[in-house]
Write an enzyme that holds these catalytic residues in place. Structure first.
Site, PDB file in Angstrom:
ATOM      1  N   ASN A  24       0.864  -1.177   0.000  1.00 15.63           N
ATOM      2  CA  ASN A  24       0.000   0.000   0.000  1.00 15.63           C
ATOM      3  C   ASN A  24       0.903   1.231   0.000  1.00 15.63           C
ATOM      4  OD1 ASN A  24      -1.827   2.014   0.394  1.00 15.63           O
ATOM      5  ND2 ASN A  24      -2.474   1.370   2.453  1.00 15.63           N
ATOM      6  N   TRP A  25       1.018   1.846  -1.170  1.00 17.44           N
ATOM      7  CA  TRP A  25       1.928   2.997  -1.288  1.00 17.44           C
ATOM      8  C   TRP A  25       1.366   4.253  -0.624  1.00 17.44           C
ATOM      9  CZ3 TRP A  25       3.883   2.963  -7.116  1.00 17.44           C
ATOM     10  CH2 TRP A  25       4.681   1.837  -7.305  1.00 17.44           C
ATOM     11  N   LYS A  26       0.082   4.217  -0.271  1.00 21.51           N
ATOM     12  CA  LYS A  26      -0.570   5.396   0.331  1.00 21.51           C
ATOM     13  C   LYS A  26      -0.357   6.623  -0.572  1.00 21.51           C
ATOM     14  CE  LYS A  26      -0.251   3.248   4.823  1.00 21.51           C
ATOM     15  NZ  LYS A  26      -0.155   3.383   6.274  1.00 21.51           N
ATOM     16  N   HIS A  74      -9.621   1.505   4.765  1.00 19.83           N
ATOM     17  CA  HIS A  74      -8.360   1.700   5.497  1.00 19.83           C
ATOM     18  C   HIS A  74      -8.587   2.663   6.663  1.00 19.83           C
ATOM     19  CE1 HIS A  74      -4.242   2.688   6.478  1.00 19.83           C
ATOM     20  NE2 HIS A  74      -3.897   1.600   5.814  1.00 19.83           N
ATOM     21  N   GLU A  80      -6.883   4.993   7.808  1.00 16.89           N
ATOM     22  CA  GLU A  80      -6.562   6.410   7.543  1.00 16.89           C
ATOM     23  C   GLU A  80      -7.740   7.106   6.879  1.00 16.89           C
ATOM     24  OE1 GLU A  80      -2.938   5.506   5.556  1.00 16.89           O
ATOM     25  OE2 GLU A  80      -1.939   5.120   7.460  1.00 16.89           O
ATOM     26  N   GLU A 111      -5.359  -4.575  10.802  1.00 17.63           N
ATOM     27  CA  GLU A 111      -4.328  -3.559  11.032  1.00 17.63           C
ATOM     28  C   GLU A 111      -4.692  -2.792  12.298  1.00 17.63           C
ATOM     29  OE1 GLU A 111      -2.238  -2.409   7.078  1.00 17.63           O
ATOM     30  OE2 GLU A 111      -3.981  -1.135   7.298  1.00 17.63           O
ATOM     31  N   GLY A 119       2.336   2.810  10.941  1.00 16.63           N
ATOM     32  CA  GLY A 119       3.285   3.919  10.781  1.00 16.63           C
ATOM     33  C   GLY A 119       3.932   4.368  12.076  1.00 16.63           C
ATOM     34  N   SER A 146       3.308  -1.462  10.481  1.00 14.04           N
ATOM     35  CA  SER A 146       4.759  -1.382  10.676  1.00 14.04           C
ATOM     36  C   SER A 146       5.502  -2.682  10.343  1.00 14.04           C
ATOM     37  CB  SER A 146       5.085  -0.947  12.109  1.00 14.04           C
ATOM     38  OG  SER A 146       4.567   0.335  12.374  1.00 14.04           O
ATOM     39  N   GLY A 161       2.917  -0.949   4.386  1.00  6.03           N
ATOM     40  CA  GLY A 161       2.906   0.472   4.039  1.00  6.03           C
ATOM     41  C   GLY A 161       4.316   0.971   3.766  1.00  6.03           C
ATOM     42  N   GLY A 162       4.898   1.646   4.733  1.00 13.55           N
ATOM     43  CA  GLY A 162       6.200   2.305   4.576  1.00 13.55           C
ATOM     44  C   GLY A 162       7.281   1.429   3.950  1.00 13.55           C
TER      45      GLY A 162
END
Ligand code: 13P
Length: 249
Positions: A8-10, A99, A101, A169, A175, A208, A229-230
């Site tokens: 997930n590149w967000k 998600h 976010e 999640e 994050g 994470s 993610g990151g």
């Protein structure tokens, strides 16, 4: 069982050029042990799906593209929204819905998520539904977290008959560098599956995840893979995550 690793590149990377570079790096990676899905921002979806379609069929094996959201109407006067049919028409096969976010920053509700899932499934996209509890709830204990997640699933999957992939999640692990323990993540995955066995094809873990700890989670038979993610923005790091053999479970 092969595992599913979803990137997930967000809202990353900052330019189309960087997105194309990252995509080409990921596309070259061997997928011996895992199926891989890359979910870029909408604005890069055409670039990425065009590059994907240009790959040889054998190079596309165990590899797919997804979107990070899809609206609950196909077309119409809904400024800036993108329907699941549009996503499908580009050649993407997956979509992340709900998600945390989006729930947090855009006040997306369970009802909105339910409508989005319904249309995305109707259009033949594979849905990755994200659920997870906040830190406040988790502080009340694991039973409270299970109750919260169970409520989310009940509302988000109302009247949904086709199976979805669920990504557990915990919001406090996203994050932040903080992780759920692998034992608790596996217990939650087992609980999620047991609640909705027919409508959930597998449960991923996210929050994470990096190359050092991905195996701690993904080795569990209850955990079907990871939503990353990151770490998915760093090619070498992502390569390590997808090339690990997570065992035969
Ligand atoms: P991080 O891996 O950056 O914590 O993000 C997890 C996530 O939200 C994936 O959807």
């Amino acid at each position: 069982m092969r595992k599913l690793i979803v990137a997930n590149w967000k809202e990353n990377p900052a330019t189309e050029k960087a997105a194309a570079k990252l995509f080409h790096e990921v596309a070259k990676m061997k997928r011996t042990h895992a199926d891989v899905v890359v979910c870029p921002p909408f604005v890069y979806l055409e670039e990425v799906t065009t590059a994907y379609r240009a790959m040889r069929a054998s190079a596309r094996k165990n590899f797919a593209i997804g979107a990070q959201d899809a609206f609950w109407e196909e077309t119409g006067a809904f400024t800036s929204e993108v329907g699941p049919g549009m996503i499908k028409s580009l050649g993407a096969r997956y979509v992340i819905i709900g998600h945390s976010e989006r729930r947090k920053y855009l006040e997306e509700t369970d009802l909105m998520i339910n409508k989005k899932i319904s249309l995305a499934l109707k259009d033949g996209l594979r849905v990755i539904l994200c659920v997870g509890e906040s830190v406040t709830i988790r502080k009340r204990g694991f039973a409270a977290a299970k109750k919260f997640v169970s409520e989310q699933l009940r509302k988000d999957l109302r009247h949904i008959k086709k199976p979805v992939i669920v990504a557990y999640e915990p919001v406090w692990a996203i994050g932040t560098g903080k992780n759920d323990t692998p034992e608790d993540a596996a217990a939650m995955a087992k609980f999620i599956k047991s609640r909705n066995a027919k409508r959930i094809s597998c449960v991923l873990y996210g929050g994470s995840v990096n190359s050092r700890d991905a195996g701690d989670y993904v080795q569990y038979k209850e955990i079907g893979g990871a939503l990353v993610g990151g770490a998915s923005l760093r090619a070498l790091e992502f390569k390590k995550i997808i090339s690990t053999n997570y065992g035969k479970s």
